[in-house]
Design a protein around this motif. Structure first.
Motif, PDB file in Angstrom:
ATOM      1  N   LYS A  63       0.853  -1.191   0.000  1.00  0.00           N
ATOM      2  CA  LYS A  63       0.000   0.000   0.000  1.00  0.00           C
ATOM      3  C   LYS A  63       0.885   1.236   0.000  1.00  0.00           C
ATOM      4  O   LYS A  63       2.040   1.210   0.443  1.00  0.00           O
ATOM      5  CB  LYS A  63      -0.936   0.022   1.210  1.00  0.00           C
ATOM      6  N   VAL A  64       0.328   2.316  -0.519  1.00  0.00           N
ATOM      7  CA  VAL A  64       1.036   3.590  -0.588  1.00  0.00           C
ATOM      8  C   VAL A  64       0.954   4.253   0.777  1.00  0.00           C
ATOM      9  O   VAL A  64      -0.123   4.360   1.364  1.00  0.00           O
ATOM     10  CB  VAL A  64       0.428   4.493  -1.681  1.00  0.00           C
ATOM     11  N   ALA A  68       1.155  12.188  -0.658  1.00  0.00           N
ATOM     12  CA  ALA A  68       1.257  12.675  -2.034  1.00  0.00           C
ATOM     13  C   ALA A  68       1.034  11.565  -3.062  1.00  0.00           C
ATOM     14  O   ALA A  68       0.883  11.846  -4.250  1.00  0.00           O
ATOM     15  CB  ALA A  68       2.625  13.311  -2.253  1.00  0.00           C
ATOM     16  N   GLY A  69       1.029  10.302  -2.635  1.00  0.00           N
ATOM     17  CA  GLY A  69       0.898   9.194  -3.567  1.00  0.00           C
ATOM     18  C   GLY A  69       2.255   8.876  -4.182  1.00  0.00           C
ATOM     19  O   GLY A  69       3.269   9.475  -3.822  1.00  0.00           O
ATOM     20  N   THR A  91      -3.795   0.071  -2.710  1.00  0.00           N
ATOM     21  CA  THR A  91      -3.021  -1.177  -2.641  1.00  0.00           C
ATOM     22  C   THR A  91      -2.760  -1.718  -4.036  1.00  0.00           C
ATOM     23  O   THR A  91      -3.507  -1.439  -4.982  1.00  0.00           O
ATOM     24  CB  THR A  91      -3.759  -2.241  -1.800  1.00  0.00           C
ATOM     25  N   PHE A  92      -1.695  -2.498  -4.147  1.00  0.00           N
ATOM     26  CA  PHE A  92      -1.313  -3.104  -5.419  1.00  0.00           C
ATOM     27  C   PHE A  92      -0.457  -4.325  -5.131  1.00  0.00           C
ATOM     28  O   PHE A  92       0.086  -4.478  -4.037  1.00  0.00           O
ATOM     29  CB  PHE A  92      -0.543  -2.100  -6.296  1.00  0.00           C
ATOM     30  N   ALA A 117       4.482   0.127   1.760  1.00  0.00           N
ATOM     31  CA  ALA A 117       4.659  -0.844   2.844  1.00  0.00           C
ATOM     32  C   ALA A 117       3.851  -2.092   2.511  1.00  0.00           C
ATOM     33  O   ALA A 117       2.784  -2.008   1.878  1.00  0.00           O
ATOM     34  CB  ALA A 117       4.192  -0.261   4.170  1.00  0.00           C
ATOM     35  N   GLN A 118       4.353  -3.222   2.957  1.00  0.00           N
ATOM     36  CA  GLN A 118       3.652  -4.478   2.691  1.00  0.00           C
ATOM     37  C   GLN A 118       2.406  -4.570   3.552  1.00  0.00           C
ATOM     38  O   GLN A 118       2.407  -4.204   4.726  1.00  0.00           O
ATOM     39  CB  GLN A 118       4.558  -5.674   2.981  1.00  0.00           C
ATOM     40  N   VAL A 119       1.337  -5.070   2.952  1.00  0.00           N
ATOM     41  CA  VAL A 119       0.088  -5.335   3.676  1.00  0.00           C
ATOM     42  C   VAL A 119       0.228  -6.737   4.248  1.00  0.00           C
ATOM     43  O   VAL A 119       0.082  -7.727   3.527  1.00  0.00           O
ATOM     44  CB  VAL A 119      -1.133  -5.227   2.735  1.00  0.00           C
TER      45      VAL A 119
END
Length: 127
Positions: A63-64, A68-69, A91-92, A117-119
């Motif tokens: 996830k971001v 600011a993205g 998330t991606f 960061a990892q989910v």
């Protein structure tokens, strides 16, 4: 078709196979009895080479983390063109292994590891 007629078809099929085996034994030289009583020879051919499966790539959900993205780039670096963006909290899926601080998402799609960061609630998967 009744059970009895099925058994008959199966018997006819067995007789056909047995007759074919007798014919093959006669053609190859010898009788069926001699072929049946001869010990089977062990195969001397080398075993087939089996290739190891390709290493599976591990993909994890990220996830971001920055307000600011982040920019999605066409290659692993800021010198590559921007091909998209991810907003804060979006998330991606990306490869778990990073290269020089960049995660591979898909063909010509990379995101920096600096602002992601990892989910951990979602287990990683293998491709």
């Amino acid at each position: 078709m009744t059970v009895k007629s099925f058994d008959r078809v199966r018997t006819i099929g067995f007789r056909t196979v047995a007759a074919s085996a007798l014919t093959a034994a006669a053609v190859l030289g010898g009788t069926a009895a001699a072929q049946a009583t001869a010990p089977a020879k062990a195969a001397t051919a080398a075993p087939a080479t089996v290739k190891a499966p390709a290493a599976a790539e591990k993909y994890c959900k990220y996830k971001v983390t920055t307000q600011a993205g982040v920019n999605v780039r066409s290659g692993p670096g800021t010198n590559y063109s921007i091909v998209g963006t991810y907003a804060y909290g979006q998330t991606f899926w990306a490869k778990a292994a990073s290269v020089n601080g960049w995660r591979y998402i898909s063909s010509a799609r990379y995101v920096t590891t600096q602002h992601t960061a990892q989910v951990t609630s979602t287990p990683c998967q293998y491709s």
